[in-house]
Design an enzyme around this catalytic site. Structure first.
Site, PDB file in Angstrom:
ATOM      1  N   HIS A 248      -3.865  -4.924   0.281  1.00  0.00           N
ATOM      2  CA  HIS A 248      -3.112  -5.572   1.673  1.00  0.00           C
ATOM      3  C   HIS A 248      -3.248  -7.166   1.333  1.00  0.00           C
ATOM      4  CE1 HIS A 248      -2.646  -1.782   4.108  1.00  0.00           C
ATOM      5  NE2 HIS A 248      -3.608  -1.418   2.944  1.00  0.00           N
TER       6      HIS A 248
ATOM      7  N   CYS B 172       0.933  -1.161   0.138  1.00  0.00           N
ATOM      8  CA  CYS B 172       0.145   0.081  -0.094  1.00  0.00           C
ATOM      9  C   CYS B 172       0.707   1.205  -0.145  1.00  0.00           C
ATOM     10  CB  CYS B 172      -1.124  -0.013   1.197  1.00  0.00           C
ATOM     11  SG  CYS B 172      -2.557   1.111   0.652  1.00  0.00           S
TER      12      CYS B 172
ATOM     13  N   GLU C 237      -1.831  -9.297   3.109  1.00  0.00           N
ATOM     14  CA  GLU C 237      -1.538  -9.795   4.582  1.00  0.00           C
ATOM     15  C   GLU C 237      -3.037 -10.204   5.091  1.00  0.00           C
ATOM     16  OE1 GLU C 237      -1.113  -6.481   3.790  1.00  0.00           O
ATOM     17  OE2 GLU C 237      -1.666  -5.308   5.664  1.00  0.00           O
TER      18      GLU C 237
HETATM   19  N1  GLN Z   1      -1.855   6.490   2.837  1.00  0.00           N
HETATM   20  C1  GLN Z   1      -1.936   5.984   1.589  1.00  0.00           C
HETATM   21  C2  GLN Z   1      -3.410   6.324   1.158  1.00  0.00           C
HETATM   22  O1  GLN Z   1      -4.506   6.618   1.658  1.00  0.00           O
HETATM   23  C3  GLN Z   1      -1.860   4.483   1.604  1.00  0.00           C
HETATM   24  C4  GLN Z   1      -2.941   3.581   2.812  1.00  0.00           C
HETATM   25  C5  GLN Z   1      -2.283   2.465   3.372  1.00  0.00           C
HETATM   26  O2  GLN Z   1      -1.114   2.230   3.272  1.00  0.00           O
HETATM   27  N2  GLN Z   1      -3.139   1.757   3.768  1.00  0.00           N
HETATM   28  O3  GLN Z   1      -3.796   5.782  -0.173  1.00  0.00           O
END
Ligand code: GLN
Length: 539
Positions: free
Chosen positions: A516, A387, A518
């Site tokens: 994600h 992410c 995970e």
């Molecule tokens: N801050 C970034 C976004 O909002 C990544 C979010 C994250 O890593 N879950 O897109």
């Protein structure tokens, strides 16, 4: 088959592992061939966990249908090897929100809508719906908090009402704690006796008491608790601290817990098959080599306990992948701010077999993360970015390979000349209007994988589905420049063309994913990208 319900409530203190206990009881019943689902009830007023600080509250887990939930939902998914839905999660805020909406829509047909019974009735409706949706023989329901607090009283009331309606098919487990005060060196049962009485005062009597503690509970204490708490001795279960949470189902089975539960429900026992699970839990003890992974991010001064909770799914996914590679794992937390103070500190990274940058938000420590990514790219250290870790990998590449030195994500620099990570108009509107709750790109989305990529090879299929939780996105205006300079866009969303995976072709392992992964890793079915990352790290 009738629906059966097991309510799990906590006594004495919080943080003793109610979630893992709930998941483990579910596991041993599932291993007997029953269809098991699990529900988490959180007593706070937040509608979901999405607006809570993960440092205080732990990881925000995301379901396929895009709910932002408590981390315990992740434990249930990992133990039960299943995908849960939004219907498996509720909070006080969510329950009240529905009741108020129904009242506004005249659904109570002119009645006075009261805290009791209307709130517990809404809770009961939700529990039954989740159970029916999952076609569950047995539904585990964990009520957050501990008995005796004001916060969870209406949920206990709902549980009591369900038991009154159908006593044979509803049972209660109290998860308690037996302290061993150092000045006594003796395990004390009194707090558990008090917790049982407090639970009794809500009209609920525990059928089983799971006694957490540093040590095994001995026979005299089991007998004492049985007499004073009015439960059978075989229903008092010892649950000492263990090396791995995945050992707990076997620990419960060694005390015949599933047999006792099935007997209490008058359900015909079926043979238990926990063999695969036990074999998985045993690998970590046998593994000879250890793979060393550095996790880099902005880290907090609150100590390791909170840290581990904030990234629990990442930690578990790394463990699953290491075990699948017949290896143990050492995870070190590295504060990216160290690299901002002194670039020479980056050398520390060469001690690691691989580096992972997990999801995150905000501006603190970001330049340190970008330096980390550069170091891993140039020194060919296996890199896995999740992410924010993917977004910042594209920022690093734009700056240091494409020469766009001020490239950035607009999350950090709104006015950047090169917004390689940008925000779509809808999200911009959400932020402008302070609509933060439940408005990110959330839940499962499909992703097409490019032939010949690391990702395609790791997954072994052309289209995958993964869970998202972010507001910002890769800016497709930069796609061509990236690809011409050696960064491959290996995963895209079929409908929108949004970039979901980037990787480097001339590197042992350099993969950044917008989603994600995970959340999808299971101990018996480790995530393919985590597995490939660890494999590269070992190599
Ligand atoms: N801050 C970034 C976004 O909002 C990544 C979010 C994250 O890593 N879950 O897109």
């Amino acid at each position: 088959m009738k629906h059966h319900y097991i309510f799990v409530v906590g006594g004495v203190m919080s943080g003793v592992g109610k979630g893992v206990t709930t998941a483990s009881i579910g596991k041993i019943l599932q291993a007997r061939g029953f269809n098991v689902t699990a529900i988490k009830i959180d007593p706070y007023v937040n509608v979901d966990a999405g607006t809570m600080n993960p440092v205080e509250h732990g990881e925000v887990f995301v379901t396929d249908d895009g709910d932002e939930t408590d981390q315990d939902m992740g434990n249930y998914e990992r133990f039960l090897e299943t995908d849960l839905l939004s219907t498996n999660y509720m909070t006080t805020g969510r329950v009240y929100q529905t009741v108020i909406e129904k009242e506004r829509n005249l659904e109570y047909k002119g009645k006075c809508v009261q805290v009791v019974p209307h709130i517990p009735l809404e809770v009961i409706g939700r529990i039954k719906k989740a159970s029916a949706n999952a076609k569950a023989d047995i539904t585990m329901v964990e009520i957050g908090g501990t008995v005796g607090e004001y916060e969870n009283i209406l949920f206990l009331e709902a549980a009591r009402m369900m038991h009154l309606e159908d006593p044979e098919n509803v049972l209660f487990v109290l998860v308690s704690y037996l302290p061993v005060p150092p000045h006594l060196g003796e395990m004390k049962t009194k707090p558990t006796q008090h917790a049982t009485r407090t639970l009794n005062s809500t009209g609920i009597h525990p059928d089983f008491i799971v006694c957490r503690g540093e040590q095994f509970m001995d026979k005299p204490r089991r007998e004492k608790l049985s007499v004073f708490c009015n439960v059978k001795p075989e229903s008092v279960i010892t649950a000492p601290d263990v090396k791995s949470i995945y050992d707990i189902p076997a620990l419960f089975e060694s005390q015949d817990l599933s047999t006792s539960i099935l007997k209490r429900f008058k359900m015909k026992p079926r043979t238990s098959d926990l063999s695969k699970w036990k074999a998985m839990a045993a690998v970590q003890l046998k593994a000879e080599k250890t793979v060393k992974i550095g996790v880099v991010g902005k880290y907090f001064s609150t100590g390791e306990f909170t840290l581990a909770d904030s990234y629990i799914s990442v930690i578990e996914a790394l463990k699953h992948a290491a075990w699948a590679n017949k290896s143990k794992i050492q995870i070190d937390w590295i504060n990216s701010e160290d690299f901002e103070k002194d670039e020479k500190e980056l050398k520390r990274l060469s001690e690691y077999d691989g580096v992972l940058v997990p999801g995150g938000f905000g501006t603190r420590g970001i330049e340190g993360v970008i330096s980390t990514i550069r170091y891993c790219r140039e020194k060919k250290i296996p890199y896995f970015g999740i992410c924010y870790g993917m977004q910042l990998a594209t920022v690093e590449f734009a700056r240091n390979v494409l020469g766009k030195t001020t490239a950035h994500t607009v999350e950090v620099d709104e006015a950047t000349k090169d917004p390689i990570i940008h925000i779509n108009p809808l999200q911009k509107k959400n932020v402008r209007e302070n609509r933060y709750g439940g408005t990110m790109r959330l839940g499962a989305y499909d992703c097409d994988l490019k032939t010949g990529s690391i990702s395609r090879k790791a997954y072994g299929s052309a289209t995958i589905s993964e869970r998202h939780r972010h507001r910002y996105e890769f800016n497709n205006e930069y796609a061509q420049a990236l690809e011409e300079n050696g960064m491959m866009i290996s995963g895209t969303n079929p409908g929108s063309g949004l970039v979901e995976i980037v990787e480097l072709t001339d590197h042992p392992f350099f993969v950044g994913v917008q989603f994600h992964p995970e959340f999808r890793s299971r101990p018996l079915n480790p995530h393919p990208l985590f597995k490939a990352f660890i494999k590269a790290a070992i190599k």
